[in-house]
Design an enzyme around this catalytic site. Structure first.
Site, PDB file in Angstrom:
ATOM      1  N   ASP A  19       1.098  -1.429   0.009  1.00  0.00           N
ATOM      2  CA  ASP A  19       0.220   0.309   0.343  1.00  0.00           C
ATOM      3  C   ASP A  19       0.688   1.534   0.266  1.00  0.00           C
ATOM      4  O   ASP A  19       2.110   0.754   0.749  1.00  0.00           O
ATOM      5  CB  ASP A  19      -1.326   0.256   1.315  1.00  0.00           C
ATOM      6  N   HIS A  36       2.445   3.378  -9.322  1.00  0.00           N
ATOM      7  CA  HIS A  36       2.036   1.974  -9.679  1.00  0.00           C
ATOM      8  C   HIS A  36       3.480   1.461 -10.112  1.00  0.00           C
ATOM      9  O   HIS A  36       4.069   0.685  -9.704  1.00  0.00           O
ATOM     10  CB  HIS A  36       1.024   1.833  -9.694  1.00  0.00           C
ATOM     11  N   LEU A 130      10.077 -20.809  -5.421  1.00  0.00           N
ATOM     12  CA  LEU A 130       9.240 -19.535  -4.329  1.00  0.00           C
ATOM     13  C   LEU A 130       7.894 -19.894  -5.223  1.00  0.00           C
ATOM     14  O   LEU A 130       8.167 -19.749  -5.815  1.00  0.00           O
ATOM     15  CB  LEU A 130       9.923 -18.172  -4.706  1.00  0.00           C
TER      16      LEU A 130
END
Ligand code: FPP
Length: 235
Positions: A19, A36, A130
């Site tokens: 955020d 962004h 991962l």
């Protein structure tokens, strides 16, 4: 939990609410989409750190079911960014043995975003490194409703409804629950992220906007996690 120096491999599942991109941009007089784009740099750095430090599962919140109420311009630019990034990172992630899974509703995505998601999931599905889950058009409430629909569709009887079954039918049902949830940007809320899966997670709310979030901040949180006394309801 005991650990060796810089060995975070005993943490099974880390989730992050990324955020603060919008505020980062507005503070600098830039458009939100530039925030962004800057946030994307943090995302790549954190993924790289996770690979290099042999983290097991990383689940990132990129777009919530509530985010559809943003301006049409921001939504279309974000969807374009998701699509281009997924395509661009596909071989890089595959070559580093990452298994990518995009969770969420996805019904409202345009064709090329759906296609790029399908491609990266197929290409990386057998990778053993991962596990990278990215939540796009995801909501914890949507996940639960979707789970109920799946269970009803399978005609499972009342007596066989239990926690194990519910977990299995939620997103990430085949993975361990979240151990550690990080939210950047200073807000102290969950915003409809993994509601069931975070039941016993340790929360870290960090006052740093996502584009400013560095590997050292991540590493400090991981080290701090080991200082928490996780009792899971026991004394
Ligand atoms: C929340 O910040 C962030 C988003 C809604 C988008 C997250 C996107 C990225 C990190 C970039 C690319 C990601 C992928 C998966 C390819 P906000 O806009 O709510 O910030 P604010 O609270 O300051 O307004």
């Amino acid at each position: 939990m005991l650990k060796k120096n810089n060995d975070f491999s005993s943490i099974k599942h880390i989730a992050i609410i990324m955020d603060g991109n919008g505020r980062w941009a507005i503070k600098r007089g830039l458009s939100r989409i530039l925030g962004h784009k800057k946030g994307l740099h943090s995302l790549v750095k954190i993924i790289n750190f996770s690979i290099n430090n042999k983290l097991n599962i990383l689940t990132l919140y990129a777009f919530s079911t509530e985010n559809w109420s943003r301006s049409e311009l921001e939504i279309s630019e974000l969807m374009r960014l998701f699509s281009l990034t997924i395509k661009k990172l596909m071989y890089f992630l595959h070559n580093r043995n990452v298994c990518v899974n995009i969770i969420g509703n996805k019904n409202r995505f345009y064709f090329s975003l759906k296609k790029n998601i399908e491609n990266i999931q197929i290409l990386t599905k057998n990778n053993s490194g991962l596990k990278l889950n990215i939540a796009i058009d995801y909501g914890g409430k949507w996940d639960i409703v979707n789970c109920i629909k799946k269970i009803i569709k399978k005609n499972i009887g009342f007596k066989n409804i239990n926690e194990k079954l519910v977990k299995k039918n939620l997103c990430l049902g085949n993975l361990p629950s979240v151990d550690l949830l990080i939210r950047t940007g200073g807000e102290k809320r969950i915003s409809n992220f993994l509601l069931w899966q975070i039941a016993y997670a340790e929360f870290f709310f960090i006052n740093i906007l996502w584009p400013d979030f560095k590997c050292i901040n991540f590493k400090n949180i991981l080290n701090n996690f080991f200082l928490r006394n996780r009792r899971f309801g026991k004394i």
